[in-house]
Design a protein around this motif. Structure first.
Motif, mmCIF file in Angstrom:
data_model
loop_
_atom_site.group_PDB
_atom_site.id
_atom_site.type_symbol
_atom_site.label_atom_id
_atom_site.label_comp_id
_atom_site.label_asym_id
_atom_site.label_seq_id
_atom_site.Cartn_x
_atom_site.Cartn_y
_atom_site.Cartn_z
ATOM 1 N N PHE A 97 -22.809 2.704 8.965
ATOM 2 C CA PHE A 97 -22.163 2.900 7.994
ATOM 3 C C PHE A 97 -20.925 3.087 7.658
ATOM 4 C CE2 PHE A 97 -19.094 7.473 8.196
ATOM 5 C CZ PHE A 97 -19.698 7.564 6.610
ATOM 6 N N TYR A 98 -20.555 2.154 8.928
ATOM 7 C CA TYR A 98 -18.769 1.815 8.675
ATOM 8 C C TYR A 98 -18.202 1.393 7.919
ATOM 9 C CZ TYR A 98 -14.875 0.554 10.149
ATOM 10 O OH TYR A 98 -12.937 -0.407 10.253
ATOM 11 N N PRO A 99 -19.087 -0.050 7.484
ATOM 12 C CA PRO A 99 -18.415 -0.890 5.651
ATOM 13 C C PRO A 99 -18.083 -0.129 4.658
ATOM 14 C CG PRO A 99 -20.293 -2.187 6.898
ATOM 15 C CD PRO A 99 -20.476 -0.743 7.943
ATOM 16 N N PHE A 100 -19.274 1.097 3.820
ATOM 17 C CA PHE A 100 -19.045 1.966 3.036
ATOM 18 C C PHE A 100 -18.174 3.045 3.424
ATOM 19 C CE2 PHE A 100 -23.384 1.267 4.419
ATOM 20 C CZ PHE A 100 -24.222 0.351 3.401
ATOM 21 N N PHE A 101 -17.950 3.408 4.893
ATOM 22 C CA PHE A 101 -16.698 4.363 5.414
ATOM 23 C C PHE A 101 -15.404 3.608 4.772
ATOM 24 C CE2 PHE A 101 -13.675 5.342 8.757
ATOM 25 C CZ PHE A 101 -14.082 6.452 8.078
ATOM 26 N N ALA A 102 -15.523 1.881 5.706
ATOM 27 C CA ALA A 102 -14.063 1.342 4.981
ATOM 28 C C ALA A 102 -14.067 1.691 3.789
ATOM 29 C CB ALA A 102 -14.007 0.009 6.192
ATOM 30 N N PHE A 103 -14.751 0.821 2.600
ATOM 31 C CA PHE A 103 -14.860 0.479 2.164
ATOM 32 C C PHE A 103 -13.626 2.183 0.863
ATOM 33 C CE2 PHE A 103 -16.094 0.735 -2.808
ATOM 34 C CZ PHE A 103 -15.481 -0.673 -3.005
ATOM 35 N N TYR A 114 0.658 -1.330 -0.162
ATOM 36 C CA TYR A 114 0.062 -0.117 0.139
ATOM 37 C C TYR A 114 0.771 1.290 0.325
ATOM 38 C CZ TYR A 114 -4.600 2.226 1.125
ATOM 39 O OH TYR A 114 -5.917 2.673 0.643
ATOM 40 N N PRO A 115 0.823 2.020 -0.728
ATOM 41 C CA PRO A 115 1.533 3.540 -0.941
ATOM 42 C C PRO A 115 1.825 4.104 0.777
ATOM 43 C CG PRO A 115 0.240 3.849 -2.457
ATOM 44 C CD PRO A 115 -0.165 2.463 -1.507
ATOM 45 N N GLU A 116 2.858 4.612 0.838
ATOM 46 C CA GLU A 116 3.482 4.997 1.694
ATOM 47 C C GLU A 116 2.700 5.899 2.080
ATOM 48 O OE1 GLU A 116 7.376 4.827 3.614
ATOM 49 O OE2 GLU A 116 7.009 3.378 2.142
ATOM 50 N N ALA A 117 2.311 7.119 1.228
ATOM 51 C CA ALA A 117 2.014 8.006 1.394
ATOM 52 C C ALA A 117 0.532 8.116 1.773
ATOM 53 C CB ALA A 117 1.782 9.552 0.082
ATOM 54 N N GLU A 118 -0.645 6.951 1.973
ATOM 55 C CA GLU A 118 -1.310 6.678 1.210
ATOM 56 C C GLU A 118 -1.904 5.940 2.785
ATOM 57 O OE1 GLU A 118 -3.750 8.643 -0.052
ATOM 58 O OE2 GLU A 118 -2.302 9.523 -1.380
ATOM 59 N N ARG A 119 -0.861 5.472 4.247
ATOM 60 C CA ARG A 119 -0.795 4.683 4.490
ATOM 61 C C ARG A 119 -2.302 5.020 5.993
ATOM 62 N NH1 ARG A 119 5.161 1.775 4.987
ATOM 63 N NH2 ARG A 119 4.467 0.123 3.265
ATOM 64 N N TRP A 120 -1.830 6.162 6.029
ATOM 65 C CA TRP A 120 -2.939 6.914 6.724
ATOM 66 C C TRP A 120 -4.536 6.385 6.928
ATOM 67 C CZ3 TRP A 120 -7.151 9.710 5.246
ATOM 68 C CH2 TRP A 120 -6.989 10.539 3.931
ATOM 69 N N ARG A 121 -5.278 6.329 5.538
ATOM 70 C CA ARG A 121 -5.659 5.647 5.378
ATOM 71 C C ARG A 121 -6.174 4.604 5.865
ATOM 72 N NH1 ARG A 121 -5.844 6.758 -1.017
ATOM 73 N NH2 ARG A 121 -7.837 5.274 -1.070
ATOM 74 N N ILE A 167 -8.750 1.868 13.954
ATOM 75 C CA ILE A 167 -9.264 3.190 14.451
ATOM 76 C C ILE A 167 -10.325 2.178 14.864
ATOM 77 C CG2 ILE A 167 -8.564 4.757 16.334
ATOM 78 C CD1 ILE A 167 -5.920 5.407 14.588
ATOM 79 N N THR A 168 -11.001 3.314 13.873
ATOM 80 C CA THR A 168 -12.056 3.558 13.287
ATOM 81 C C THR A 168 -13.012 2.235 14.009
ATOM 82 O OG1 THR A 168 -12.468 3.512 11.402
ATOM 83 C CG2 THR A 168 -12.536 5.821 12.761
ATOM 84 N N MET A 169 -12.722 0.902 13.775
ATOM 85 C CA MET A 169 -13.285 -0.358 13.170
ATOM 86 C C MET A 169 -13.399 -0.545 15.000
ATOM 87 S SD MET A 169 -11.549 -3.916 11.889
ATOM 88 C CE MET A 169 -10.126 -4.130 13.400
#
Lengths: 369, 253
Positions: free
Chosen positions: A136-142, A97-104, A110-112
């Motif tokens: 709402f979480y599954p959509f959010f996570a996706f 996973y690209p390093e710059a996007e790992r915060w996602r 955490i929100t899981m």
């Protein structure tokens, strides 16, 4: 010393004799109850001391936590060379996973916990509001993981890997297979012949086939069965297979629970005029699921660990990442450290599940006085 | 004996030439029985005589194969609508209590009123507390059935049935699973219920209860109603030899 004499019916409650209760009583009864027992206790303590001393030495005291390569490690100390992990921890956790996007991924992870909290702990404050989030979480996570919306960079599935992949496969499999398993268990007990036959066929087929075969089917053949034009990514196909596989097991575990409920429970519900769905929702399932908790969690833990099998169809789970690390000439031969680290990750997750199930069993045990 | 002022001539249960088989076993043979509103009937007989099966047919926990059963002017058939209507009018108390162990006493009592009768939760809870008070255990409302004694559990079971405000109550050996000192508290509850004018069918071996409360006692053996009479005549001069034998066995020990 003589026994005091009491009038019949007035004998008081006396404390137990000294040395039979409390910490002291426990030690005396379990560790030093006889000469041979005392000897064994002392020998065990000495052995334990040397064992733990060696383990702590290798793991921590003589270990190297950062170095350029295995050879550099050995120059510093002769314990474990954790540098193979620390230098590649990003890959172990996020795959490619690209390093710059790992915060996602971090936010999703955490929100899981926030999303699961109201489901796992019914007594949590503000449960209703948290439940909205859970839905709402599954959509959010996706959206967050996949990207492609709201200006988030789209990430290819093929870059997923490491613990992140394990958690995605494991959590999706677990969350989807429980409801499917319940439906299959009810279907198998149904009076409707068609529903029953379909459920039995599905369960027997899924249980009768090795998971690895199903994964190969997912990677190569599943597209033949789907309507033309649909093109599921390999990740979704694998999740479907995991779900089907463990749903079949869960269905059988729950069926056991359903059959353990005394017939009188249904008769009482019938006599009160409850219909099938009311009986199922209020009488059958709460009791059957409670009985089945150990079996269900057993299946979940099995599923979670089986996610490592995706390595055979080219997905890079933690073991795959580990193998890639070991193939690097710099870290060649550090398999103990690599596999111990991966094992630790799985152990922590599975142990947490096991503890949670014990807690839940205790909480739901209404027979205790 | 408690005099029954509530008895009327309005029939609430009519059973006509009813037969039932378990597989090839003919368990109920040509049963005909009428029960009027407010009537209290005690059914006794040796084990295996079909007495439990008979009252279980009345709310269709068992399905009869021949003859008619009419409860509250509704005939018992495979029709689910009729069945649900009858079941919410007919309460049943079981030998083994059959309380729901995962629900509190109060939830046991309110579950069916809320979901079957669609009573608002608050109303259902008020009704439940009122009935728990009537069976004298309102203080146990928030406990689980597993924390209660057998006698208390059976009284909760009675309250749970009453919460559906039934017109008829069926009792299937309600005291057979209880310790001797708990039988009385359950029987007392049932006697009080009888005084309110409830139509009751009771399968029991408690002959003291029968003498005190019943309008009519039925003796069953091998799937047949052998004898039916008012308690005075039933106990003092039974007509059938099998009744005499049965009574001598249970009364003289």
């Amino acid at each position: 010393m003589s026994e005091k004499i009491y009038k019949p019916g007035s004998y008081p409650d006396l404390p137990p004799p000294p040395g039979t209760v409390g910490v002291y009583g426990w030690i005396r009864q379990n560790l030093f109850s006889s000469v041979s027992n005392s000897l064994l206790t002392i020998i065990s303590i000495v052995l334990l001391y040397y064992l733990i001393d060696g383990i702590i030495g290798w793991f921590f005291l003589d270990a190297v936590f950062d170095a350029e390569s295995k050879i550099a490690c050995r120059k510093i100390d002769d314990g474990a060379c954790w540098a193979v992990i620390t230098r590649r921890v990003g890959q172990f956790v996020y795959g490619f996973y690209p390093e710059a996007e790992r915060w996602r991924i971090d936010i999703t992870f955490i929100t899981m916990f926030l999303a699961f909290a109201p489901l796992l702990y019914p007594d949590i404050p503000k449960r209703k509001w948290l439940l909205y989030f859970s839905v709402f979480y599954p959509f959010f996570a996706f959206v967050l993981i996949m990207g492609g919306y709201f200006g988030l960079q789209k990430i290819e599935y093929s870059l997923f890997g490491g613990f992140m992949l394990t958690v995605i496969l494991g959590v999706c499999g677990i969350v989807c297979s429980l409801p499917l398993g319940i439906l299959l268990a009810l279907g198998r007990q149904s009076n409707l012949t068609v529903v029953r036959t379909l459920s039995v066929c599905f369960i027997e087929f899924m249980r009768g086939v090795p998971l690895i075969t199903l994964l190969f089917v997912a990677s190569s053949m599943l597209n033949y069965f789907l309507p033309p034009g649909t093109n599921f990514s390999i990740l979704v196909r694998v999740i479907i297979m995991f779900t089907f596989f463990s749903a079949a097991y869960i269905a059988e575990v729950i069926r056991g629970g359903i059959q353990a409920i005394p017939k009188g429970q249904y008769e009482a519900a019938d006599a009160l005029g409850m219909n099938y769905w009311q009986k199922t929702r209020f009488i059958t399932l709460p009791q059957a699921l409670k009985i089945s908790i150990p079996g269900i969690v057993n299946t979940f833990i099995g599923l979670y660990k089986d996610t490592t099998l995706v390595v055979v169809i080219g997905l890079l789970d933690p073991l795959g990442i580990g193998r890639a690390a070991l193939a690097d000439t710099k870290w060649n031969g550090l398999s103990t450290e690599t596999y111990l680290f991966v094992a630790l990750f799985f152990f922590v997750s599975c142990f947490a599940m096991s503890r949670y199930s014990l807690w839940l069993e205790n909480k739901l045990n209404t027979d205790k006085k | 004996m408690i005099k029954n002022k509530n008895k009327s001539s309005k029939p609430v249960i009519q059973i006509k030439e009813m037969h039932k088989w378990f597989g090839n076993f003919h368990v109920l043979k040509n049963i005909s029985l009428g029960v009027n509103q407010g009537e209290r009937i005690v059914i006794c007989g040796p084990s295996g005589s079909g007495k439990s099966t008979l009252i279980r047919c009345i709310n269709r926990l068992e399905v009869h194969q021949k003859g008619d059963i009419i409860v509250n002017n509704v005939e018992l058939t495979g029709d689910l609508k009729n069945l649900e209507a009858i079941r919410s009018d007919v309460g049943m108390v079981f030998q083994s209590f059959n309380l729901f162990p995962h629900l509190t006493v109060l939830e046991n009592c309110t579950l069916a009123p809320i979901w079957v009768k669609k009573l608002p939760k608050k109303e259902a809870e008020e009704l439940a507390m009122e009935l728990l008070t009537r069976v004298k255990i309102p203080e146990q409302a928030l406990k689980y059935p597993g924390q209660l004694s057998g006698g208390q559990q059976q009284r909760v079971a009675i309250a749970r049935s009453l919460c559906m405000q039934p017109k008829i109550m069926l009792f299937d050996e309600p005291t057979s699973a209880l310790d001797p000192e708990m039988i009385k508290e359950v029987l007392d509850t049932m006697i009080e219920l009888a005084q309110t004018g409830m139509t009751m069918l009771v399968v029991t071996h408690e002959m003291g209860f029968a003498k005190k409360v019943a309008d009519s006692v039925i003796f069953m053996d091998e799937g047949e109603i052998i004898e039916q009479n008012d308690p005075k005549n039933f106990f003092n001069n039974p007509k059938n030899d099998r009744t005499k034998l049965f009574l001598s066995q249970i009364l003289n020990h």
